[in-house]
Motif scaffolding. Structure first.
Motif, PDB file in Angstrom:
ATOM      1  N   ARG A 111       0.833  -1.205   0.000  1.00 10.94           N
ATOM      2  CA  ARG A 111       0.000   0.000   0.000  1.00 10.94           C
ATOM      3  C   ARG A 111       0.867   1.254   0.000  1.00 10.94           C
ATOM      4  O   ARG A 111       0.609   2.216  -0.745  1.00 10.94           O
ATOM      5  N   GLU A 157       1.231   4.252  -2.878  1.00  8.93           N
ATOM      6  CA  GLU A 157       1.007   5.671  -2.571  1.00  8.93           C
ATOM      7  C   GLU A 157       2.224   6.520  -2.915  1.00  8.93           C
ATOM      8  O   GLU A 157       2.085   7.734  -3.137  1.00  8.93           O
ATOM      9  N   THR A 190     -12.537   0.511  -0.871  1.00  9.25           N
ATOM     10  CA  THR A 190     -13.404   1.464  -1.560  1.00  9.25           C
ATOM     11  C   THR A 190     -12.606   2.637  -2.095  1.00  9.25           C
ATOM     12  O   THR A 190     -12.793   3.073  -3.247  1.00  9.25           O
ATOM     13  N   LYS A 191     -11.713   3.161  -1.295  1.00  7.65           N
ATOM     14  CA  LYS A 191     -10.884   4.285  -1.706  1.00  7.65           C
ATOM     15  C   LYS A 191     -10.045   3.926  -2.925  1.00  7.65           C
ATOM     16  O   LYS A 191      -9.920   4.721  -3.869  1.00  7.65           O
ATOM     17  N   LEU A 192      -9.464   2.743  -2.942  1.00  9.13           N
ATOM     18  CA  LEU A 192      -8.618   2.329  -4.054  1.00  9.13           C
ATOM     19  C   LEU A 192      -9.431   2.131  -5.334  1.00  9.13           C
ATOM     20  O   LEU A 192      -8.974   2.483  -6.427  1.00  9.13           O
ATOM     21  N   ALA A 228     -12.736   0.051   3.955  1.00 10.48           N
ATOM     22  CA  ALA A 228     -12.605   1.482   3.666  1.00 10.48           C
ATOM     23  C   ALA A 228     -11.491   1.729   2.654  1.00 10.48           C
ATOM     24  O   ALA A 228     -11.656   2.502   1.702  1.00 10.48           O
ATOM     25  N   THR A 229     -10.364   1.075   2.846  1.00  7.17           N
ATOM     26  CA  THR A 229      -9.252   1.228   1.903  1.00  7.17           C
ATOM     27  C   THR A 229      -9.617   0.640   0.548  1.00  7.17           C
ATOM     28  O   THR A 229      -9.262   1.191  -0.500  1.00  7.17           O
ATOM     29  N   GLU A 251     -12.166   3.715  -6.127  1.00 10.55           N
ATOM     30  CA  GLU A 251     -12.510   5.066  -6.603  1.00 10.55           C
ATOM     31  C   GLU A 251     -11.301   5.730  -7.257  1.00 10.55           C
ATOM     32  O   GLU A 251     -11.429   6.409  -8.286  1.00 10.55           O
ATOM     33  N   GLU A 252     -10.134   5.538  -6.664  1.00 15.92           N
ATOM     34  CA  GLU A 252      -8.906   6.083  -7.242  1.00 15.92           C
ATOM     35  C   GLU A 252      -8.652   5.504  -8.626  1.00 15.92           C
ATOM     36  O   GLU A 252      -8.312   6.226  -9.576  1.00 15.92           O
TER      37      GLU A 252
END
Length: 863
Positions: free
Chosen positions: A418, A422, A528-530, A525-526, A532-533
């Motif tokens: 991860r 980033e 979902t964020k990934l 949560a991570t 969307e990214e």
């Protein structure tokens, strides 16, 4: 099922990076290796490499329990087999004289020749592995009697009433070990380095057996009293070589050394190793053997790190083997691909390989292009972001469902993966706000050198930027690719002035893979964020790098111009889910044109119609990692016919190199007749990532995907047997039907391999029913593909699709079901009863129409 970390840094194994013909013991550092010498000659030939007498690699277990190698020098072929893994080492050496038409390597004219018709003398060398401080001394008195020390047969010369003659004593920090041979010893000498050389005449070494192990008591443990007594005699003498009385002989009835001879133990280790290995036949040929050996033979021990490492090639990283580093080096994307290959040797083996590079992350989360013993770290640059893709694939292949997969493959590397993901947008924002390859000038790289493949393409670069641009090109992993011939280095962004299709597509695919990993680890949560990214990045990627005029993706320079340079990286957007179906068809049609990336062999590293296309390195050669990423993208979009053609062609090349030379190459020839073996050709002879070409072929039969396994008939008879999973060993057999079995491997020939043969005959696929406790999981008509297959304790599910005509499959119920199971096929459901070993049939009534099936253990009312 979670397996222990392997290989553990203990026992005998080919730990020393310098030798294929020797083994070392951990933790002591004691080493034994073999060499050849001309009769009455002083020189010992033991530096066998691919260009100097290394003929063929036999099987090698990861733990060192068995290894085999064939070498040649001095008109002699020497076949070596080792049985190690623990504290006892047994070895069998077979020396034969080459005939007048022998294929083996001949030595330089200034070396002593061997007497006609007889093999060269065999030399057993005992010393310590460099990097260890252990003191090694010897007692050579026993060898001077001329008697054989029995190791490979029942006691003969010098044995009375089952008592062995005295063994040669090797003292390792004062603790005694016994060295025994089953042939007359011609001489014992020590070299300038203090190593013991025990020479056996070639005529007596047709089956030379050797054993080296610690002196043990009747109970099988080292005897402290004996250790101390012998140590006192040696230490008191104060000499490097001291003649002392050997330990008291051991009764044959009281010790394993006679009950199980060295030859018997080696033979048993061989049989077990071959039976338990991943292996292939039929269309796949011996690809399975090549696949395993290219990884296992590259696992070494680095004393300065006190760690087991698996570099992508032991030759590539060792200066003494004409390599480019001292004794070890790790490269980031090389290591991730090596871990993926290793996952079908042992998932825990793969986890350790992933860990050795993930542990190298700096405080920013960046994984370096390279870290090595003598040339340090390249903290100015990284390498292509393939970590999450390979780790996820290895995890998916470790079981038939999440219930049996090795979760620690994900959890042990999740945070590092991860953080590396980033790092890219914080350090590599280039033209148009997209990602570009780069190098950070503020980071000083110790002992860094210009790429060995750098030509004269950049003589026009501004002073001071040439090295930075070279380093940025090496971050791409495609060192001298013509895609980067015309780029410049942007000092304001620390990147090339080129937005790169491959890098941006890989970073999007990395986000998608990381999202899956996060989800499997319950970090929703991570995840979902990934996702969307990835979606946002995909939108910008398509807007800026899709060249509508040409109907394909193109790299784009800072001035807005699309680059004319094309390579298989332009197919990576398929891996990232970038194009629409219409765009994908255009992209694939244009790129797989015979004049571009099609033809034979397919997917060269540069377009055939590029003026700079050549046989040099990344300017044309076929590279397995690049092919793997492109083919995975093609599979995502369902270009199955194109994939089958590519995979078949490249499997032929892979098998040709293996059958003729025992090579798994760093890169493969792009033109007929091209010889990539010379050092100047820059193609290492045993590089693990070359096995990705075999892995792509294996996937035609069995492919672990995010939604489940895909099983398919490749259109030719084949068998892929012994895939290690948490459920057991998986075998896929393609013949008149497609059969998937779980359990012991089906019977296969364990006859001695023709390890010195230039072109072994391919073994036919095994046919017939499984034996032992093997379970038939699936049986399908050859034109039916089963996808999304999952097998948990209580549920089995999947999708069956027939091609060309209707078909049928038979499916084993879940293992937790006992006699009754609820069967759902599309919208219909029913309860079925079944007997032991019975399968449930599912009709696939129409071609091209997918049938969803699910079988669930029927719950009892008490539940």
């Amino acid at each position: 099922m979670i397996m222990s970390e392997v290989p553990r840094p203990v026992g005998w194994n080919t730990w020393d990076v310098r030798y294929h013909t020797g083994v070392a013991h951990l933790p002591t550092g004691l080493r034994l290796r073999f060499g050849l010498a001309a009769p009455r000659g002083d020189a010992v030939h033991d530096g066998f490499t691919w260009r100097h007498g290394l003929v063929r690699l036999g099987h090698h277990t990861v733990d060192g329990a068995y290894a085999q190698v064939t070498v040649a020098a001095l008109e002699t072929t020497l076949d070596l087999q080792f049985a190690g893994g623990g504290d006892t080492l047994d070895a069998v050496a077979s020396a034969t004289a080459d005939g007048p038409t022998g294929q083996q390597v001949r030595q330089l004219s200034d070396q002593a020749s061997v007497r006609s018709g007889s093999p060269a003398d065999v030399v057993v060398i005992v010393d310590r592995m460099p990097g260890f401080d252990v003191e090694v001394r010897f007692d050579v008195e026993a060898s001077r009697t001329g008697h054989a020390n029995v190791a490979g047969s029942a006691p003969t010369t010098g044995a009375v009433d089952g008592i062995l003659p005295p063994a040669m004593t090797v003292l390792v920090d004062g603790r005694p070990w016994r060295l025994m041979l089953n042939a007359p010893i011609q001489s014992t000498t020590t070299g300038d380095d203090g190593a013991l050389h025990v020479t056996v005449a070639g005529a007596d070494a047709t089956e030379l057996a050797v054993r080296l192990d610690p002196v043990r008591t009747e109970a099988g443990r080292s005897d402290p009293a004996t250790d101390a007594a012998v140590a006192d005699q040696v230490n008191g003498a104060g000499a490097e070589l001291v003649n002392v009385t050997a330990p008291e002989p051991v009764s044959a009835a009281r010790t394993e050394l006679v009950n199980v001879t060295a030859s018997e133990r080696v033979s048993s280790a061989r049989t077990t190793a071959l039976a338990e290995r991943l292996h292939t036949s039929g269309w796949l040929g011996d690809a399975g053997d090549a696949y395993v050996r290219a990884v296992a033979w590259n696992t070494v021990y680095a004393p300065d790190l006190d760690r087991v490492l698996t570099p992508t090639s032991r030759d590539f990283v060792c200066a003494e083997r004409e390599g480019f580093y001292g004794t070890w080096a790790l490269h980031t994307w090389d290591t991730f691909f090596t871990g993926l290959v290793a996952s079908w040797v042992d998932p825990s083996y793969a986890r350790g390989i992933f860990g050795q590079i993930l542990d190298q992350a700096d405080e920013r989360g960046m994984l370096p292009n390279r870290v090595s013993d003598d040339r340090g770290r390249t903290d100015d640059r990284s390498q292509p972001p393939v970590g999450a893709l390979t780790v996820l694939k290895a995890y998916l292949g470790s079981g038939l469902s999440d219930q049996t997969r090795d979760r620690t493959i994900l959890s042990s590397g999740y945070d590092a993966l991860r953080r590396w993901h980033e790092w890219w947008p914080t350090a590599r924002r280039g033209p148009h706000g997209l990602l570009a390859w780069g190098s950070d000038p503020a980071v000083r790289v110790s002992n860094d050198q210009a790429s060995a493949t750098d030509g004269d393409e950049h003589v026009h670069d501004e002073p001071g930027t040439a090295l930075l641009l070279d380093q940025a090109r090496r971050e791409s992993g495609l060192d001298d690719s013509p895609m980067y011939d015309d780029v410049t280095y942007d000092a304001s962004t620390h990147t090339m002035d080129l937005a790169d299709v491959g890098l941006n597509a890989l970073h999007i695919a990395d986000a998608e893979a990381l999202a899956v990993v996060a989800g499997r680890l319950d970090d929703d949560a991570t995840a979902t964020k990934l996702r969307e990214e990835a979606e946002a990045a995909r939108s910008e990627f398509n807007r800026l790098l899709w060249d509508a005029e040409h109907g394909e993706y193109r790299n784009r320079s800072a001035d807005g111009e699309f680059s004319e340079r094309v390579s298989p990286t332009m197919l990576y957007p398929l891996l990232a889910g970038g194009p629409t179906e219409e765009q994908a068809a255009s992209l694939v049609g244009r790129l797989l044109d015979l004049a571009v990336l099609g033809g034979e062999p397919p997917l060269p590293s540069a377009a055939r119609n590029d003026p700079s296309f050549s046989t040099r390195y990344w300017r044309g050669r076929v590279w397995a990692p690049m092919v793997y990423l492109a083919v995975e993208g093609l599979r995502r979009y369902g270009f199955d016919d194109e994939v089958r053609q590519i995979v078949r062609s490249l499997l032929d090349i892979f098998l040709d190199e293996w059958n003729r030379h025992s090579h798994v190459r760093e890169n493969y020839p792009v033109r007929p007749g091209e010889d990539v073996r010379p050092l100047a050709a820059r193609s290492d002879g045993l590089m693990s990532w070359g096995s990705l070409l075999a892995y792509l072929a294996f996937q035609e039969l069995a492919d672990p995907r995010v939604d489940g396994w895909r099983f398919a008939h490749p259109g030719a008879d084949a068998e892929l047997a012994g895939i290690p999973t948490g459920d057991g060993r998986l075998t896929v057999r393609a013949a008149e039907t497609l059969t998937v079995l779980l359990g012991p491997s089906a019977p296969t020939s364990l006859d001695a391999e023709a390890t010195a043969s230039p072109r072994p005959e391919p073994k036919p696929p095994v046919t017939g029913q499984a034996t032992g406790s093997a379970t038939v999981l699936l049986e399908a008509d050859p034109h039916v593909v089963v996808s999304a297959y999952r097998r948990g304790r209580d549920v089995v599910s999947g999708v069956a699709t027939a091609h060309g005509s209707a078909g049928r499959i038979s499916v084993a119920p879940p293992p937790g079901a006992h006699g009754r199971v609820e069967v759902h096929v599309d919208d219909a459901s029913a309860v079925h009863t079944f007997g032991s070993g019975q399968q449930i049939e599912v009709d696939v009534p129409a071609p091209g129409v997918s049938v969803l099936f699910q079988m669930t253990r029927e719950k009892h009312h008490s539940e």
